[in-house]
Write an enzyme that holds these catalytic residues in place. Sequence first.
Site, PDB file in Angstrom:
ATOM      1  N   CYS A 113       0.749  -0.859   0.032  1.00 52.76           N
ATOM      2  CA  CYS A 113      -0.020   0.152  -0.242  1.00 52.76           C
ATOM      3  C   CYS A 113       0.527   1.095  -0.184  1.00 52.76           C
ATOM      4  O   CYS A 113       0.348   2.407  -0.404  1.00 52.76           O
ATOM      5  CB  CYS A 113      -0.783  -0.198   1.323  1.00 52.76           C
ATOM      6  N   HIS A 254      -2.998   7.291   2.872  1.00 54.08           N
ATOM      7  CA  HIS A 254      -3.678   5.419   2.487  1.00 54.08           C
ATOM      8  C   HIS A 254      -5.285   5.112   2.029  1.00 54.08           C
ATOM      9  O   HIS A 254      -5.302   5.314   4.177  1.00 54.08           O
ATOM     10  CB  HIS A 254      -2.762   4.700   2.624  1.00 54.08           C
ATOM     11  N   ASN A 284     -10.267  -0.451   0.275  1.00 60.18           N
ATOM     12  CA  ASN A 284      -8.530  -0.146   0.176  1.00 60.18           C
ATOM     13  C   ASN A 284      -8.270  -1.031  -1.381  1.00 60.18           C
ATOM     14  O   ASN A 284      -8.382  -1.762  -1.616  1.00 60.18           O
ATOM     15  CB  ASN A 284      -8.336  -0.973   0.985  1.00 60.18           C
TER      16      ASN A 284
HETATM   17  N1  COA Z   1     -17.497  -8.976   9.896  1.00 63.30           N
HETATM   18  C1  COA Z   1     -18.735  -9.385  11.178  1.00 63.30           C
HETATM   19  N2  COA Z   1     -17.330  -9.508  11.986  1.00 63.30           N
HETATM   20  C2  COA Z   1     -15.530  -9.297  11.089  1.00 63.30           C
HETATM   21  C3  COA Z   1     -15.759  -9.339  10.166  1.00 63.30           C
HETATM   22  C4  COA Z   1     -16.715  -8.855   9.275  1.00 63.30           C
HETATM   23  N3  COA Z   1     -16.235  -8.149   7.607  1.00 63.30           N
HETATM   24  N4  COA Z   1     -14.275  -9.250   9.947  1.00 63.30           N
HETATM   25  C5  COA Z   1     -13.751  -9.305  11.809  1.00 63.30           C
HETATM   26  N5  COA Z   1     -15.082  -9.670  11.905  1.00 63.30           N
HETATM   27  C6  COA Z   1     -14.997 -10.087  13.949  1.00 63.30           C
HETATM   28  C7  COA Z   1     -13.454 -10.669  13.423  1.00 63.30           C
HETATM   29  O1  COA Z   1     -13.271 -12.108  13.161  1.00 63.30           O
HETATM   30  C8  COA Z   1     -13.076 -10.472  15.381  1.00 63.30           C
HETATM   31  O2  COA Z   1     -14.308 -11.370  16.192  1.00 63.30           O
HETATM   32  P1  COA Z   1     -13.404 -12.411  17.266  1.00 63.30           P
HETATM   33  O3  COA Z   1     -13.527 -11.365  18.305  1.00 63.30           O
HETATM   34  O4  COA Z   1     -15.552 -13.678  17.122  1.00 63.30           O
HETATM   35  O5  COA Z   1     -12.688 -13.177  17.112  1.00 63.30           O
HETATM   36  C9  COA Z   1     -14.342  -9.711  15.983  1.00 63.30           C
HETATM   37  O6  COA Z   1     -14.694  -8.866  14.299  1.00 63.30           O
HETATM   38  C10 COA Z   1     -13.394  -8.658  15.819  1.00 63.30           C
HETATM   39  O7  COA Z   1     -11.658  -8.180  15.372  1.00 63.30           O
HETATM   40  P2  COA Z   1     -11.180  -7.362  15.363  1.00 63.30           P
HETATM   41  O8  COA Z   1     -10.138  -7.939  14.459  1.00 63.30           O
HETATM   42  O9  COA Z   1     -10.260  -7.189  16.410  1.00 63.30           O
HETATM   43  O10 COA Z   1     -11.975  -5.809  14.942  1.00 63.30           O
HETATM   44  P3  COA Z   1     -11.387  -4.478  14.761  1.00 63.30           P
HETATM   45  O11 COA Z   1     -12.215  -3.507  15.630  1.00 63.30           O
HETATM   46  O12 COA Z   1     -10.019  -4.431  14.650  1.00 63.30           O
HETATM   47  O13 COA Z   1     -11.079  -4.257  12.888  1.00 63.30           O
HETATM   48  C11 COA Z   1     -10.296  -4.563  11.311  1.00 63.30           C
HETATM   49  C12 COA Z   1     -10.780  -5.269  11.796  1.00 63.30           C
HETATM   50  C13 COA Z   1      -9.834  -4.843  10.096  1.00 63.30           C
HETATM   51  C14 COA Z   1     -11.140  -3.538  10.191  1.00 63.30           C
HETATM   52  C15 COA Z   1      -9.418  -3.418  10.986  1.00 63.30           C
HETATM   53  O14 COA Z   1      -8.668  -4.208  12.799  1.00 63.30           O
HETATM   54  C16 COA Z   1      -8.488  -2.824  10.000  1.00 63.30           C
HETATM   55  O15 COA Z   1      -9.306  -2.141   9.938  1.00 63.30           O
HETATM   56  N6  COA Z   1      -6.783  -3.146  10.570  1.00 63.30           N
HETATM   57  C17 COA Z   1      -6.353  -3.054   9.417  1.00 63.30           C
HETATM   58  C18 COA Z   1      -6.382  -3.149   8.114  1.00 63.30           C
HETATM   59  C19 COA Z   1      -5.762  -2.675   7.052  1.00 63.30           C
HETATM   60  O16 COA Z   1      -5.763  -1.070   6.771  1.00 63.30           O
HETATM   61  N7  COA Z   1      -5.022  -3.110   5.984  1.00 63.30           N
HETATM   62  C20 COA Z   1      -4.108  -2.451   4.881  1.00 63.30           C
HETATM   63  C21 COA Z   1      -2.953  -1.657   5.220  1.00 63.30           C
HETATM   64  S1  COA Z   1      -2.141  -1.254   4.399  1.00 63.30           S
END
Ligand code: COA
Length: 348
Positions: A113, A254, A284
């Site tokens: 990214c 980004h 993204n």
């Molecule tokens: N729908 C429903 N639930 C979902 C889900 C979806 N699309 N994706 C993940 N979950 C669940 C997970 O499985 C987890 O369940 P659990 O508690 O039973 O294990 C729960 O939601 C919470 O997950 P968590 O990872 O703690 O949530 P979060 O608030 O951190 O959000 C992201 C997850 C991925 C959205 C967030 O961490 C994020 O945006 N990270 C950066 C990702 C990114 O930008 N990547 C590219 C960078 S270049």
Amino acid sequence: MSGRAAVLAGLGGWLPPTRITNDDLARQLDTTDEWITTRTGIRQRFVVPPGLSTSDVAIEAGARALASAGTDSVGLLVLATSTPDHPCPATAPEVAGRLGLGEIPAFDVAAVCTGFVYALATASSMIRAGIADSALVIGADTFSTILDPGDRTTRAIFGDGAGAMVLRAGSLWERGALLGFDLASDGSQADLITVPGGGSEYRSKGLAAPGDEFFTMQGRSVFRNAVTRMSESSRRLAKQLDWPLESIDRLVAHQANIRILTAVGNELGLPEEKLVVNLDRVGNTVAASIPLALADAVHTGSIAPGHRLLLCGFGGGLTWGAAALEFPEVSVEPLPGSPAPAESTYTK
Ligand code: COA
């Protein structure tokens, strides 16, 4: 230091035709529109239909950037991508050939990214060094081709697309000159964002296993790193240029997650109206993210000539970086589905 600089001369972007809304995903996976919208800010994304790959989306964006610059020739092509058409050779020469650019130097840059910022720095440096007089810099990715179809987290976040800029040689003192860069990496955290298989390591160690060709991500750690690294890079570059943070008109960061963008804005003390946001419409888009966000904001009038822009990226590697310029007179075609300027929620 010589006053020669790379100057922004054209801008374009392209999104593939297949739109996938959060409700579409909720029909296939254990997720909801409410979860995706509140946790990420993303409402829809576009993906390539069967038969189209990264070169195809790169060419569409490249052609639009060339048209925006009013030219059909450049002396260099740099393509930022982590989803090349093939592991070997690079995709850039094919893109240059199909765009009719002749036998120009053309190569890929892989920084996930952060790819567009790295590619921009590379092309800008080659122009400043006199190796090229103009360049087409494209960020293009088709992450839909490497996502696990059953992974609700990554499928909610990523979309396909391409964005591109044309650079020409000019002076450091003219509007549109790329004024500076801050680039960094931390390989000790490479496993936070990875496609484990398909490369020389797994082949050499005989580690191949089903599913190792899919993209994986440790969301929480990525989130924390994205906020810290984009903030520190932006801060460092602003300091290097003697730009008080409050003098930045727009931050084109980004487009990973609306909560990441808001947190970076808070870290830098930038009000919401200075943050460029289009992830709700495109998700993204990896290396395409920054030029697509820029193109959207220019089209809607949120970015105007004379605005001080800080572009900043973060991605796998880990890699991160920032670039700065004052926006010149450059027009851009609307992206598919772009709001008309008057209707845009981002026009401030
Ligand atoms: N729908 C429903 N639930 C979902 C889900 C979806 N699309 N994706 C993940 N979950 C669940 C997970 O499985 C987890 O369940 P659990 O508690 O039973 O294990 C729960 O939601 C919470 O997950 P968590 O990872 O703690 O949530 P979060 O608030 O951190 O959000 C992201 C997850 C991925 C959205 C967030 O961490 C994020 O945006 N990270 C950066 C990702 C990114 O930008 N990547 C590219 C960078 S270049």
